[in-house]
Design a protein around this motif. Sequence first.
Motif, mmCIF file in Angstrom:
data_model
loop_
_atom_site.group_PDB
_atom_site.id
_atom_site.type_symbol
_atom_site.label_atom_id
_atom_site.label_comp_id
_atom_site.label_asym_id
_atom_site.label_seq_id
_atom_site.Cartn_x
_atom_site.Cartn_y
_atom_site.Cartn_z
ATOM 1 N N ALA A 1 0.829 -1.209 0.000
ATOM 2 C CA ALA A 1 0.000 0.000 0.000
ATOM 3 C C ALA A 1 0.863 1.257 0.000
ATOM 4 O O ALA A 1 0.500 2.268 -0.611
ATOM 5 N N SER A 2 2.004 1.196 0.679
ATOM 6 C CA SER A 2 2.908 2.344 0.729
ATOM 7 C C SER A 2 3.419 2.693 -0.666
ATOM 8 O O SER A 2 3.415 3.860 -1.075
ATOM 9 N N TRP A 3 3.832 1.664 -1.415
ATOM 10 C CA TRP A 3 4.340 1.908 -2.762
ATOM 11 C C TRP A 3 3.228 2.328 -3.718
ATOM 12 O O TRP A 3 3.421 3.210 -4.573
ATOM 13 N N LEU A 4 2.054 1.715 -3.578
ATOM 14 C CA LEU A 4 0.925 2.105 -4.415
ATOM 15 C C LEU A 4 0.562 3.567 -4.186
ATOM 16 O O LEU A 4 0.272 4.306 -5.131
ATOM 17 N N LEU A 5 0.563 3.975 -2.919
ATOM 18 C CA LEU A 5 0.249 5.364 -2.584
ATOM 19 C C LEU A 5 1.277 6.314 -3.184
ATOM 20 O O LEU A 5 0.924 7.356 -3.751
ATOM 21 N N ALA A 6 2.562 5.957 -3.059
ATOM 22 C CA ALA A 6 3.625 6.827 -3.574
ATOM 23 C C ALA A 6 3.542 6.962 -5.088
ATOM 24 O O ALA A 6 3.599 8.079 -5.637
ATOM 25 N N VAL A 7 3.391 5.832 -5.776
ATOM 26 C CA VAL A 7 3.331 5.859 -7.236
ATOM 27 C C VAL A 7 2.079 6.592 -7.704
ATOM 28 O O VAL A 7 2.123 7.408 -8.647
ATOM 29 N N ALA A 8 0.938 6.321 -7.039
ATOM 30 C CA ALA A 8 -0.308 6.991 -7.415
ATOM 31 C C ALA A 8 -0.217 8.493 -7.175
ATOM 32 O O ALA A 8 -0.732 9.294 -7.970
ATOM 33 N N GLY A 9 0.440 8.882 -6.088
ATOM 34 C CA GLY A 9 0.590 10.300 -5.791
ATOM 35 C C GLY A 9 1.418 11.016 -6.856
ATOM 36 O O GLY A 9 1.027 12.093 -7.342
ATOM 37 N N GLY B 1 11.191 16.143 -9.870
ATOM 38 C CA GLY B 1 11.594 16.560 -8.528
ATOM 39 C C GLY B 1 10.735 15.926 -7.449
ATOM 40 O O GLY B 1 11.247 15.472 -6.411
ATOM 41 N N LEU B 2 9.413 15.882 -7.671
ATOM 42 C CA LEU B 2 8.536 15.239 -6.688
ATOM 43 C C LEU B 2 8.839 13.754 -6.582
ATOM 44 O O LEU B 2 8.894 13.197 -5.478
ATOM 45 N N ALA B 3 9.049 13.098 -7.730
ATOM 46 C CA ALA B 3 9.371 11.671 -7.715
ATOM 47 C C ALA B 3 10.676 11.411 -6.973
ATOM 48 O O ALA B 3 10.794 10.445 -6.205
ATOM 49 N N ALA B 4 11.656 12.301 -7.177
ATOM 50 C CA ALA B 4 12.955 12.149 -6.511
ATOM 51 C C ALA B 4 12.843 12.338 -5.000
ATOM 52 O O ALA B 4 13.699 11.874 -4.237
ATOM 53 N N LEU B 5 11.811 13.014 -4.550
ATOM 54 C CA LEU B 5 11.586 13.214 -3.124
ATOM 55 C C LEU B 5 10.740 12.094 -2.526
ATOM 56 O O LEU B 5 11.067 11.540 -1.460
ATOM 57 N N VAL B 6 9.657 11.732 -3.212
ATOM 58 C CA VAL B 6 8.681 10.782 -2.661
ATOM 59 C C VAL B 6 9.180 9.339 -2.707
ATOM 60 O O VAL B 6 9.049 8.599 -1.718
ATOM 61 N N LEU B 7 9.740 8.920 -3.817
ATOM 62 C CA LEU B 7 10.104 7.506 -3.975
ATOM 63 C C LEU B 7 11.226 7.077 -3.031
ATOM 64 O O LEU B 7 11.110 6.034 -2.369
ATOM 65 N N PRO B 8 12.325 7.843 -2.888
ATOM 66 C CA PRO B 8 13.331 7.453 -1.889
ATOM 67 C C PRO B 8 12.786 7.472 -0.458
ATOM 68 O O PRO B 8 13.141 6.621 0.362
ATOM 69 N N ALA B 9 11.925 8.462 -0.152
ATOM 70 C CA ALA B 9 11.330 8.511 1.191
ATOM 71 C C ALA B 9 10.488 7.278 1.451
ATOM 72 O O ALA B 9 10.513 6.700 2.551
ATOM 73 N N THR B 10 9.741 6.843 0.440
ATOM 74 C CA THR B 10 8.926 5.637 0.585
ATOM 75 C C THR B 10 9.806 4.410 0.784
ATOM 76 O O THR B 10 9.489 3.526 1.597
ATOM 77 N N TRP B 11 10.909 4.359 0.063
ATOM 78 C CA TRP B 11 11.840 3.236 0.235
ATOM 79 C C TRP B 11 12.346 3.162 1.666
ATOM 80 O O TRP B 11 12.406 2.079 2.263
ATOM 81 N N VAL B 12 12.705 4.304 2.240
ATOM 82 C CA VAL B 12 13.187 4.323 3.631
ATOM 83 C C VAL B 12 12.082 3.872 4.575
ATOM 84 O O VAL B 12 12.317 3.090 5.509
ATOM 85 N N LEU B 13 10.865 4.355 4.347
ATOM 86 C CA LEU B 13 9.758 4.019 5.246
ATOM 87 C C LEU B 13 9.338 2.565 5.146
ATOM 88 O O LEU B 13 8.696 2.042 6.066
#
Length: 405
Positions: free
Chosen positions: A177-185, A219-231
Amino acid sequence: MSRPTVGGHLRDYWAGLRGGDLGTLPAVLGLLVLILIFGSARGETFLSALNFANLFNQSAQIVFIAMGLVFVLLLGEIDLSAGFGSGVCGAVMAILLTDHGLPWTVAIPAAMCTGVVIGIVLGLLVAKLGIPSFVVTLAAFLGFQGVLLTLLGGGRNVAINDEFVTSLNNGTLSVRASWLLAVAGVAGFALVRLLRWRGRVARGLVAEPIGLVLARIVGLAALVLPATWVLTLERAVNTQITSLKGTPIVVPVIVTFLVIGTFVLNRTTFGRHVHAVGGNVEAARRAGIAVDRIRVAVFAIASFMASIGGILVVSRQSSVDPNTGGSNILLYSVGAAVIGGTSLFGGKGKIIHAVIGGAVIIVIENGMTLLGLNSGVKFIFTGLVLLAAASVDALARRRAAASGG
């Protein structure tokens, strides 16, 4: 029709900076500096996945109150009661859940409605009676402490056991769900930006260069996707007993209200009226804007957002007590809005300012705690940061006035 270029936008942005329109730049730079400092001093703990996730949970109440305060500050007003107001709303929810055995589907809306009623009353006193907001909300600040004590029977602690409520600011989404949320966002942001760009081009309106639109998406992808990976990394202290990974539930809650608030301020008639009243009350009144209604509405929104903050802090603590919403919550919330870039003089502010400023506040609190510094040092440093933000705002306004902005 000639189209603006990326270089032209960059030159305009630089001209805006020189003219005093700094936006979120000081807060973002300050946040990066703080992360570098605390990361260098306590990298093994401050930069850990566990601490990164905790930052979202710890900042939730401050961020939500600050998002509401942005609406009030845009009018050049202030709400000093928001902290204890959030505590009152949280107490209403806890009492309905624990003492009366009502489900969360009743308790949470009741807390939200309490916040709206509080805001309407405060707004009417300011708009209709002409009492300065500082005086009205200072009185409410004192009065809500008494209301909270009365609701809690003088000083008792009301614990809550509702799984849904406690999960709001303690639970996590699954890894999937975390990855789905990040990608969908990211995909949703990209779709909105590209459709807006195509629509403006099709109507022959001035549009951002497509390169700049794509840069924002990347820029948003570069911020959201690594953050999701950490979480989504394992962050449980003892993995043999339990597993803890996934985006905290409070993150999509914050993002949802961030998107809604940004849309309201930037894309609706109400938002334009708020900015107009904050910029020049008399001009707004002569333009036919119902100034009093706008004042009442922004106080109602601020108290509603404070109620969300109260719900989330009660969720995190799994209880409510007479100190809920007190202590430094109000000062930190006002500080978050101002540090993020919202002007104390009215007319300038965005919802994102509350989120960025809240991140600065909580990083200072969290980092100094990890360094073992006492409360005195933390208060002094936080006060200096707030003073610096207010000074930047004042100097920026002076520079804008001097340049004719």
